[in-house]
Write a protein that holds these residues in place. Sequence first.
Motif, PDB file in Angstrom:
ATOM      1  N   VAL A   1       0.835  -1.201   0.000  1.00 55.08           N
ATOM      2  CA  VAL A   1       0.000   0.000   0.000  1.00 55.08           C
ATOM      3  C   VAL A   1       0.870   1.253   0.000  1.00 55.08           C
ATOM      4  O   VAL A   1       0.593   2.216  -0.722  1.00 55.08           O
ATOM      5  N   GLY A   2       1.931   1.242   0.805  1.00 52.96           N
ATOM      6  CA  GLY A   2       2.833   2.392   0.826  1.00 52.96           C
ATOM      7  C   GLY A   2       3.457   2.640  -0.532  1.00 52.96           C
ATOM      8  O   GLY A   2       3.577   3.792  -0.977  1.00 52.96           O
ATOM      9  N   TRP A   3       3.828   1.555  -1.203  1.00 53.87           N
ATOM     10  CA  TRP A   3       4.411   1.683  -2.545  1.00 53.87           C
ATOM     11  C   TRP A   3       3.383   2.227  -3.529  1.00 53.87           C
ATOM     12  O   TRP A   3       3.705   3.085  -4.368  1.00 53.87           O
ATOM     13  N   LEU A   4       2.152   1.750  -3.431  1.00 49.77           N
ATOM     14  CA  LEU A   4       1.097   2.221  -4.325  1.00 49.77           C
ATOM     15  C   LEU A   4       0.787   3.696  -4.093  1.00 49.77           C
ATOM     16  O   LEU A   4       0.522   4.443  -5.039  1.00 49.77           O
ATOM     17  N   ILE A   5       0.802   4.111  -2.824  1.00 45.12           N
ATOM     18  CA  ILE A   5       0.574   5.525  -2.518  1.00 45.12           C
ATOM     19  C   ILE A   5       1.647   6.372  -3.174  1.00 45.12           C
ATOM     20  O   ILE A   5       1.355   7.392  -3.808  1.00 45.12           O
ATOM     21  N   TRP A   6       2.886   5.948  -3.024  1.00 45.33           N
ATOM     22  CA  TRP A   6       3.997   6.697  -3.607  1.00 45.33           C
ATOM     23  C   TRP A   6       3.898   6.742  -5.131  1.00 45.33           C
ATOM     24  O   TRP A   6       4.107   7.797  -5.747  1.00 45.33           O
ATOM     25  N   GLN A   7       3.565   5.614  -5.729  1.00 44.54           N
ATOM     26  CA  GLN A   7       3.432   5.558  -7.183  1.00 44.54           C
ATOM     27  C   GLN A   7       2.291   6.446  -7.662  1.00 44.54           C
ATOM     28  O   GLN A   7       2.425   7.147  -8.670  1.00 44.54           O
ATOM     29  N   SER A   8       1.169   6.417  -6.945  1.00 44.57           N
ATOM     30  CA  SER A   8       0.013   7.225  -7.344  1.00 44.57           C
ATOM     31  C   SER A   8       0.342   8.707  -7.333  1.00 44.57           C
ATOM     32  O   SER A   8      -0.142   9.468  -8.175  1.00 44.57           O
ATOM     33  N   LEU A   9       1.176   9.117  -6.386  1.00 41.68           N
ATOM     34  CA  LEU A   9       1.466  10.541  -6.230  1.00 41.68           C
ATOM     35  C   LEU A   9       2.657  11.006  -7.060  1.00 41.68           C
ATOM     36  O   LEU A   9       2.648  12.127  -7.571  1.00 41.68           O
ATOM     37  N   TYR A  10       3.670  10.165  -7.185  1.00 43.58           N
ATOM     38  CA  TYR A  10       4.922  10.638  -7.755  1.00 43.58           C
ATOM     39  C   TYR A  10       5.380   9.953  -9.038  1.00 43.58           C
ATOM     40  O   TYR A  10       6.341  10.410  -9.643  1.00 43.58           O
ATOM     41  N   ALA A  11       4.746   8.883  -9.448  1.00 43.11           N
ATOM     42  CA  ALA A  11       5.131   8.256 -10.712  1.00 43.11           C
ATOM     43  C   ALA A  11       4.736   9.162 -11.873  1.00 43.11           C
ATOM     44  O   ALA A  11       3.627   9.704 -11.903  1.00 43.11           O
ATOM     45  N   THR A  12       5.628   9.341 -12.817  1.00 44.11           N
ATOM     46  CA  THR A  12       5.378  10.263 -13.925  1.00 44.11           C
ATOM     47  C   THR A  12       4.217   9.808 -14.812  1.00 44.11           C
ATOM     48  O   THR A  12       3.588  10.638 -15.464  1.00 44.11           O
ATOM     49  N   ASN A  13       3.941   8.510 -14.834  1.00 42.39           N
ATOM     50  CA  ASN A  13       2.861   8.020 -15.690  1.00 42.39           C
ATOM     51  C   ASN A  13       1.512   7.967 -14.965  1.00 42.39           C
ATOM     52  O   ASN A  13       0.503   7.600 -15.553  1.00 42.39           O
ATOM     53  N   LEU A  14       1.479   8.343 -13.684  1.00 45.49           N
ATOM     54  CA  LEU A  14       0.231   8.308 -12.932  1.00 45.49           C
ATOM     55  C   LEU A  14      -0.143   9.709 -12.448  1.00 45.49           C
ATOM     56  O   LEU A  14      -0.744  10.475 -13.175  1.00 45.49           O
ATOM     57  N   GLY A  15       0.171  10.031 -11.207  1.00 49.56           N
ATOM     58  CA  GLY A  15      -0.179  11.351 -10.697  1.00 49.56           C
ATOM     59  C   GLY A  15      -1.672  11.540 -10.495  1.00 49.56           C
ATOM     60  O   GLY A  15      -2.183  12.650 -10.603  1.00 49.56           O
ATOM     61  N   VAL A  16      -2.382  10.437 -10.198  1.00 49.51           N
ATOM     62  CA  VAL A  16      -3.817  10.520  -9.941  1.00 49.51           C
ATOM     63  C   VAL A  16      -4.153   9.706  -8.694  1.00 49.51           C
ATOM     64  O   VAL A  16      -3.359   8.875  -8.248  1.00 49.51           O
ATOM     65  N   LEU A  17      -5.331   9.958  -8.152  1.00 51.37           N
ATOM     66  CA  LEU A  17      -5.789   9.241  -6.970  1.00 51.37           C
ATOM     67  C   LEU A  17      -6.992   8.376  -7.339  1.00 51.37           C
ATOM     68  O   LEU A  17      -7.954   8.869  -7.920  1.00 51.37           O
ATOM     69  N   CYS A  18      -6.899   7.100  -6.990  1.00 52.08           N
ATOM     70  CA  CYS A  18      -7.968   6.154  -7.282  1.00 52.08           C
ATOM     71  C   CYS A  18      -8.892   6.034  -6.067  1.00 52.08           C
ATOM     72  O   CYS A  18      -8.418   5.694  -4.975  1.00 52.08           O
TER      73      CYS A  18
END
Length: 205
Positions: A113-130
């Motif tokens: 979950v911590g990794w997913l939170i980080w990816q959702s916020l800071y990954a260049t291909n995401l940057g969205v909240l599910c």
Amino acid sequence: MSEQRTRPVGFGIWLIVASVIGWWAAFQLTIDKFIQLENPDADLNCNVSVMIQCGKNLDSWQGEIFGFPNPIIGLTGWMAPLVVGVAVLAGTRFPRWFWAAFGAGMTFAIGFVGWLIWQSLYATNLGVLCPWCMLTWAITIPTFLATMVHLARNGTFSRSERFRERAGRLMVWVPLATILVYAVVIALIQLRGLDLLGEVVGMIV
């Protein structure tokens, strides 16, 4: 040994409630994934805005990090807390190794979950909240904290009676600890949200 220690009713109830909510969130994501596979251009119910949506997450490599859609992990993984919660209420006594394995599973869950939170916020291909993902985060955090406290008080970490008694007093602080973790996540979202908003405005301009 007290009844509370031998049969932690509150912990058992929470595991059941958390697993039902977590499973429901995973189920909704699974349905959305099926819809997306049938029609990649479908307007999913979870796609609230540019910044709040699940379609982008489901379609990313992060959304299937183990080679299959992440919601499947939720559909299967939340069954463990459900079974344990029911067993605890029924008075089942699990051996120390079982609780250690359950704790390892919850540690994996919070790490994921911590990794997913980080990816959702800071990954260049995401940057969205599910939305459904955030519900999963919200349930996993207190479940992990409560599980760690329970493992400390039931003798999984140490057989010291003094250690277990002190650990038992920590359960009442789990809600506060949960709120503090929520505050950190919200702060990260707010900070990242400002950047995302700037990127959206820049695209429009």
